[in-house]
Design an enzyme around this catalytic site. Structure first.
Site, short mmCIF file in Angstrom:
data_model
loop_
_atom_site.label_atom_id
_atom_site.label_comp_id
_atom_site.label_asym_id
_atom_site.label_seq_id
_atom_site.Cartn_x
_atom_site.Cartn_y
_atom_site.Cartn_z
N LEU A 107 8.65 -9.65 1.41
CA LEU A 107 8.22 -10.76 0.57
C LEU A 107 9.39 -11.32 -0.23
O LEU A 107 9.50 -12.54 -0.40
CB LEU A 107 7.09 -10.31 -0.34
CG LEU A 107 5.76 -10.20 0.39
CD1 LEU A 107 4.68 -9.67 -0.52
CD2 LEU A 107 5.34 -11.55 0.98
N ALA A 108 10.29 -10.45 -0.70
CA ALA A 108 11.42 -10.96 -1.48
C ALA A 108 12.42 -11.67 -0.56
O ALA A 108 12.70 -12.86 -0.74
CB ALA A 108 12.08 -9.80 -2.22
N SER A 164 -5.84 1.99 -2.14
CA SER A 164 -5.46 1.00 -3.14
C SER A 164 -6.10 1.21 -4.52
O SER A 164 -7.24 1.63 -4.64
CB SER A 164 -5.88 -0.38 -2.63
OG SER A 164 -5.80 -1.31 -3.67
N ARG A 192 -1.03 3.50 -13.80
CA ARG A 192 -0.82 4.56 -12.80
C ARG A 192 -0.21 5.83 -13.37
O ARG A 192 -0.57 6.93 -12.97
CB ARG A 192 0.10 4.02 -11.71
CG ARG A 192 -0.58 2.95 -10.94
CD ARG A 192 0.32 2.29 -9.96
NE ARG A 192 -0.48 1.28 -9.26
CZ ARG A 192 -0.03 0.47 -8.35
NH1 ARG A 192 1.24 0.52 -8.00
NH2 ARG A 192 -0.82 -0.40 -7.77
#
Ligand SMILES: Cc1cc2nc3c(=O)[nH]c(=O)nc-3n(C[C@H](O)[C@H](O)[C@H](O)COP(=O)(O)OP(=O)(O)OC[C@H]3O[C@@H](n4cnc5c(N)ncnc54)[C@H](O)[C@@H]3O)c2cc1C
Length: 637
Positions: A43-44, A284, A330
């Site tokens: 994506l980057a 997820s 998280r």
């Protein structure tokens, strides 16, 4: 060395706008005179390569997969954050900024984080325009769900395959430019060294993974979007190919490596099942919207989940953190899962798991709704464990997932080597000591679509670039370095497989530099890693040759780099005498067992300089200051 973050001052909401206005521009007609090398097509890297080409620069893009669309970003499941406030639930750019600075335990730059939050709005518009099929409500509005560390719903998603859909968007934009001849794509090509000439990044040395051919590519700037290094732990949720080689070798050419010990443990992964497992699977974080985390109240309770009555269950996150419940960040969720397992209340055969239970959500919403939201994740769980999560709770345990550390970059995303830019998970990023869920996709795309295309022009317009011949001494030196490493690996002809070294290293790093760390353990790791590295070079067995497709050779080079990086991670963790975010030093905790920061002494980004072979690295500090979100003990209660 003086670290200049180039962080703007003034009202935070105007900083990026003002900064951008003062950046030099490259005239449209001049852009074609520049060549930018982009390593990475996730994506980057993919978004950066496509955008730079769209602007008119010549781009060469590299990835080690057979196609740019197989980058690890494809694995991202849950979603991408944006402060659109479609739900009218109190979200704003400022709130996303606030949540991210707080979520990262006050170890990120405020200017960067605010820019990220503001750009989040543009990302969604860009992706929708590309045709990314985000989930929608009946009204037609894009749907949102919640992720950890936030009390609003700001996560945009495409079922459990958001990364894949976003990557297809970036990939199509990239393919358009490949078709137009503006991007030269080099798949199956691995960058193995950086060429630095007169202090500037001017090229890379690559190995063609099919023919073994070593080549040098010269450009006016180099962009690394090469992802994270979670696989240093051997077992992680990352794709098997993820590695540190590009950024580590750039580090050895002078780029500073920042906060290497800031690694993220994700609370909801399928637990380890055996010694020969080579990969872990993420469930997820989005599942914690509807799944409830619990363990039995009694230690050693061996009854099945359905046999344990409600009053004998401990929904420990809901009990301890009533405001955020199962959606605490998280680091907090992972530490609590570890605590209840250490306490003897873990479930499953190994006792290293907690339940993630959808019983109540299925009763409330119906199975069809849960299936629509998370169907592919439930299928994946069932295929791997043989258990049906619609009938019995999932069993989950924390695992290594993401790395907040990476190459140090300034506000322009440029490393301390002029002309070397680092984007996405590869840089030390805007997430501080703990990344909030659904923020990695946001950062990668912010960097690639919106930040870098603005900042790189300033560098190109402000510098002169001499023509570089491939006979240049620096090119020869980098090529010979790569050839020597390859030859040394092939000639070792030892007795142990690459994987056996990797597995041993992973166990050391997980044990002593994983979810909980202490000085004694870190010193032990620092005494174990150098002899293991020395044994690796003496005793590794790499089958096959150097002029053919040879995955054993590819892995060997990556493990060699992990063996060096692991030492720096432990050193960094030992040096940071505080707990913050995912860096939990057991010596530094509050009476309730939460991370205890030491802002007086450690409010800085630790940027390490390579000291040379056999020499200790040198620590540089970038002080962090907080004008808007004032450091306080994080509370999710
Ligand atoms: C299972 C899983 C689920 C996730 N879910 C989410 C989520 O829901 N939301 C969220 O925000 N984040 C999520 N993340 C995190 C997120 O997916 C990553 O942080 C992000 O995709 C990284 O993107 P990137 O472009 O920086 O790197 P990557 O996608 O890893 O791309 C790296 C690129 O660099 C190339 N490369 C690397 N080294 C070299 C080299 N030496 N030479 C040539 N090429 C090289 C690779 O070929 C690849 O093209 C998840 C992560 C995992 C593991």
């Amino acid at each position: 060395m003086q670290l200049d973050s180039k962080s703007p001052t003034g009202p935070i909401e105007k900083r990026w706008e003002d900064h951008r206005f003062h950046l030099k521009l490259v005239n449209p007609a001049n852009k074609r005179k520049y060549t930018v090398l982009v390593v990475g097509s996730g994506l980057a890297g993919g978004s950066a390569a496509a955008t730079l080409a769209e602007l008119g620069y010549n781009v060469k893009c590299f990835c080690f997969q057979d196609s740019p669309r197989r980058a690890h970003s494809i694995a991202a499941q849950g979603g991408i954050n944006a402060a659109k406030n479609y739900h009218n639930d109190g979200d704003s750019v400022y709130r996303l900024f606030y949540d991210t600075v707080k979520g990262g335990d006050f170890r990120a730059r405020e200017s960067n984080v605010y820019r990220l939050a503001a750009i989040s709005l543009n990302i969604i518009d860009q992706c929708v325009a590309q045709g990314v099929p985000f989930a929608r409500e009946y009204s037609g509005y894009l749907d949102n769900r919640s992720f950890g560390g936030a009390q609003v719903s700001r996560t945009f998603y495409a079922r459990g395959q958001t990364g894949q859909q976003l990557l297809l968007g970036a990939y199509q934009a990239l393919e358009r430019q490949i078709g137009a001849g503006q991007v030269e794509m080099h798949p199956r090509t691995e960058m193995l060294d950086l060429v630095v000439i007169d202090g500037k990044a001017r090229g890379i040395v690559t190995r063609n993974l099919i023919s073994g051919r070593i080549e040098t590519h010269i450009g006016d700037a180099v962009v690394l979007g090469t992802g994270g290094y979670g696989n240093v732990f051997y077992l992680s949720t990352n794709a098997k190919g993820c590695n540190t080689t590009a950024i580590w070798r750039a580090h050895k050419r002078g780029a500073l490596f920042a906060n290497p010990c800031f690694t993220q443990i994700h609370p909801t992964c399928i637990p380890v099942s055996g010694e020969y497992q080579s990969k872990l699977t993420l469930m997820s974080e989005s599942l914690r919207n509807d799944g409830r985390v619990w363990v039995p109240l009694k230690k050693g309770d061996k009854r099945t989940a359905s046999q344990i009555p409600e009053n004998e269950r401990d929904y420990f996150l809901e009990r301890k953190y009533p405001s955020f419940g199962n959606l605490v960040p998280r680091d907090v969720a992972s530490r609590n899962a570890k605590q209840v397992c250490d306490d003897g209340r873990g479930v499953g055969e190994t006792g290293l798991a907690v339940y993630l239970d959808f019983r109540d959500a299925i009763q409330r919403l119906g199975k069809h709704v849960i299936k629509e939201r998370y169907g592919n994740l439930f299928d994946m769980y069932q295929r791997i464990t043989g258990e049906d999560p619609y009938q019995e709770p999932m069993r989950i345990y924390p695992a290594i997932h993401y790395t907040m550390g990476g190459l140090w970059v300034d506000y322009n995303l440029m490393s301390n080597i002029p002309g070397l830019y680092v984007i996405g998970e590869a840089n030390f990023s805007d997430h501080g000591a703990n990344r909030l869920g659904a923020s990695a996709l946001m950062q990668g795309l912010a960097d690639g679509y919106f930040v870098l295309p603005n900042t790189i022009g300033d560098y190109l317009a402000s510098n002169k670039f001499d023509k570089i011949e491939t006979s240049h001494a620096a090119v020869r030196d980098a090529e010979s370095n790569v050839t020597q490493i390859t030859r040394k690996l092939l000639e070792a002809k030892g007795t142990r497989s690459v994987d056996s070294f990797h597995r041993e290293l992973g166990k050391i790093v997980w044990e002593y530099c994983g979810m909980a760390r202490n000085a004694e353990g870190l010193k032990k790791a620092l005494s174990l890693i150098p002899p293991l590295r020395e044994q690796f070079w003496r005793d590794v067995k790499v089958l096959g040759g150097g002029e053919e497709l040879n995955q054993s050779l590819e892995r060997a080079g990556r493990v060699a780099d992990f063996l060096e990086l692991a030492e720096l991670m432990c050193l960094d963790a030992l040096e940071r005498n505080e707990s913050c975010g995912g860096h939990f030093r057991e010596e530094y905790q509050t009476p309730e067992g939460e991370a205890a920061r030491d802002d007086e002494h450690y409010s800085y980004a630790a940027a390490w300089e390579y000291g040379g072979p056999g020499q200790p690295p040198v620590l540089h500090k970038e002080p962090l200051s907080f004008e808007y979100v004032h450091p306080a003990q994080r509370s999710y209660k």
